[in-house]
Design a protein around this motif. Sequence first.
Motif, PDB file in Angstrom:
ATOM      1  N   SER A  83      10.674  31.406  23.238  1.00  0.00           N
ATOM      2  CA  SER A  83       9.681  30.640  22.500  1.00  0.00           C
ATOM      3  C   SER A  83       8.812  31.567  21.658  1.00  0.00           C
ATOM      4  O   SER A  83       8.734  32.766  21.909  1.00  0.00           O
ATOM      5  CB  SER A  83       8.804  29.826  23.456  1.00  0.00           C
ATOM      6  N   ALA A  84       8.196  30.954  20.655  1.00  0.00           N
ATOM      7  CA  ALA A  84       7.272  31.659  19.764  1.00  0.00           C
ATOM      8  C   ALA A  84       6.355  30.610  19.157  1.00  0.00           C
ATOM      9  O   ALA A  84       6.727  29.435  19.064  1.00  0.00           O
ATOM     10  CB  ALA A  84       8.036  32.403  18.671  1.00  0.00           C
ATOM     11  N   PRO A  85       5.181  31.016  18.726  1.00  0.00           N
ATOM     12  CA  PRO A  85       4.308  30.070  18.032  1.00  0.00           C
ATOM     13  C   PRO A  85       4.995  29.549  16.766  1.00  0.00           C
ATOM     14  O   PRO A  85       5.794  30.252  16.133  1.00  0.00           O
ATOM     15  CB  PRO A  85       3.070  30.911  17.676  1.00  0.00           C
ATOM     16  N   ILE A  86       4.660  28.322  16.396  1.00  0.00           N
ATOM     17  CA  ILE A  86       5.331  27.679  15.264  1.00  0.00           C
ATOM     18  C   ILE A  86       5.185  28.479  13.974  1.00  0.00           C
ATOM     19  O   ILE A  86       6.134  28.570  13.193  1.00  0.00           O
ATOM     20  CB  ILE A  86       4.859  26.214  15.085  1.00  0.00           C
ATOM     21  N   ASP A  87       4.045  29.131  13.741  1.00  0.00           N
ATOM     22  CA  ASP A  87       3.891  29.904  12.509  1.00  0.00           C
ATOM     23  C   ASP A  87       4.842  31.097  12.488  1.00  0.00           C
ATOM     24  O   ASP A  87       5.384  31.456  11.442  1.00  0.00           O
ATOM     25  CB  ASP A  87       2.436  30.337  12.291  1.00  0.00           C
ATOM     26  N   ASP A 131       8.291  34.870  25.678  1.00  0.00           N
ATOM     27  CA  ASP A 131       7.623  34.838  24.376  1.00  0.00           C
ATOM     28  C   ASP A 131       8.254  35.911  23.493  1.00  0.00           C
ATOM     29  O   ASP A 131       8.144  37.111  23.776  1.00  0.00           O
ATOM     30  CB  ASP A 131       6.132  35.101  24.563  1.00  0.00           C
ATOM     31  N   THR A 132       8.899  35.481  22.421  1.00  0.00           N
ATOM     32  CA  THR A 132       9.626  36.424  21.570  1.00  0.00           C
ATOM     33  C   THR A 132       8.764  37.068  20.502  1.00  0.00           C
ATOM     34  O   THR A 132       9.298  37.729  19.595  1.00  0.00           O
ATOM     35  CB  THR A 132      10.849  35.747  20.919  1.00  0.00           C
ATOM     36  N   THR A 133       7.442  36.947  20.618  1.00  0.00           N
ATOM     37  CA  THR A 133       6.586  37.747  19.746  1.00  0.00           C
ATOM     38  C   THR A 133       6.483  39.167  20.293  1.00  0.00           C
ATOM     39  O   THR A 133       6.004  40.055  19.591  1.00  0.00           O
ATOM     40  CB  THR A 133       5.186  37.135  19.581  1.00  0.00           C
ATOM     41  N   LEU A 136      11.502  43.303  20.378  1.00  0.00           N
ATOM     42  CA  LEU A 136      12.859  42.908  20.726  1.00  0.00           C
ATOM     43  C   LEU A 136      13.345  43.584  22.002  1.00  0.00           C
ATOM     44  O   LEU A 136      13.925  42.925  22.878  1.00  0.00           O
ATOM     45  CB  LEU A 136      13.817  43.212  19.574  1.00  0.00           C
ATOM     46  N   GLY A 137      13.117  44.881  22.130  1.00  0.00           N
ATOM     47  CA  GLY A 137      13.567  45.590  23.322  1.00  0.00           C
ATOM     48  C   GLY A 137      12.978  45.011  24.597  1.00  0.00           C
ATOM     49  O   GLY A 137      13.665  44.893  25.620  1.00  0.00           O
ATOM     50  N   ALA A 138      11.709  44.629  24.552  1.00  0.00           N
ATOM     51  CA  ALA A 138      11.057  44.045  25.723  1.00  0.00           C
ATOM     52  C   ALA A 138      11.630  42.671  26.048  1.00  0.00           C
ATOM     53  O   ALA A 138      11.818  42.314  27.223  1.00  0.00           O
ATOM     54  CB  ALA A 138       9.548  43.957  25.497  1.00  0.00           C
ATOM     55  N   VAL A 139      11.928  41.873  25.017  1.00  0.00           N
ATOM     56  CA  VAL A 139      12.529  40.551  25.223  1.00  0.00           C
ATOM     57  C   VAL A 139      13.890  40.704  25.889  1.00  0.00           C
ATOM     58  O   VAL A 139      14.206  40.029  26.882  1.00  0.00           O
ATOM     59  CB  VAL A 139      12.653  39.785  23.886  1.00  0.00           C
TER      60      VAL A 139
END
Length: 154
Positions: A83-87, A131-133, A136-139
């Motif tokens: 997931s990520a915020p819509i903006d 949360d994909t904000t 990338l490595g952490a996700v």
Amino acid sequence: MSGTGKSTALAELGARGHRVVDTDSDEWNEWVALPDGSQDWVWRLDAITELLTGHRAGHLFVAGCRSNQDRCYPLFDRIVLLSAPIDVMLARIVARTTNQFGKSPAERAKILADHAEVQPLLRAGVDLEIDTTAPLGAVVDQLERAADLVHAGP
């Protein structure tokens, strides 16, 4: 959900040596007529079932979002919602060059509606939300840890 980073996460998981499948293709989906006369692009349950039950070695990461996906949930070890915020999602969609979905006003309106209506339904059925904000490595590290926990045993 479109723009959450599924394709990017899958590419990194694949680069790390995992088997990955993006189900956004005709190989995994089919058009079906709904009772109201509209159409929906849904998972081909036979193909997804074969994919999930036929995998034997290592981790398999599957990405996709279809209205009938919950019928396959019992076949998955973990269900993860990226997931990520819509903006953030909309900015990613505008910037991406690998997928044209979301470029038109009608498609952006669908993304906004799905974010408001579908994402809460998805959230209710998951084992983990990421949360994909985050970088990338952490996700991808979180995805790998989630997979490792399933296969670690008691």
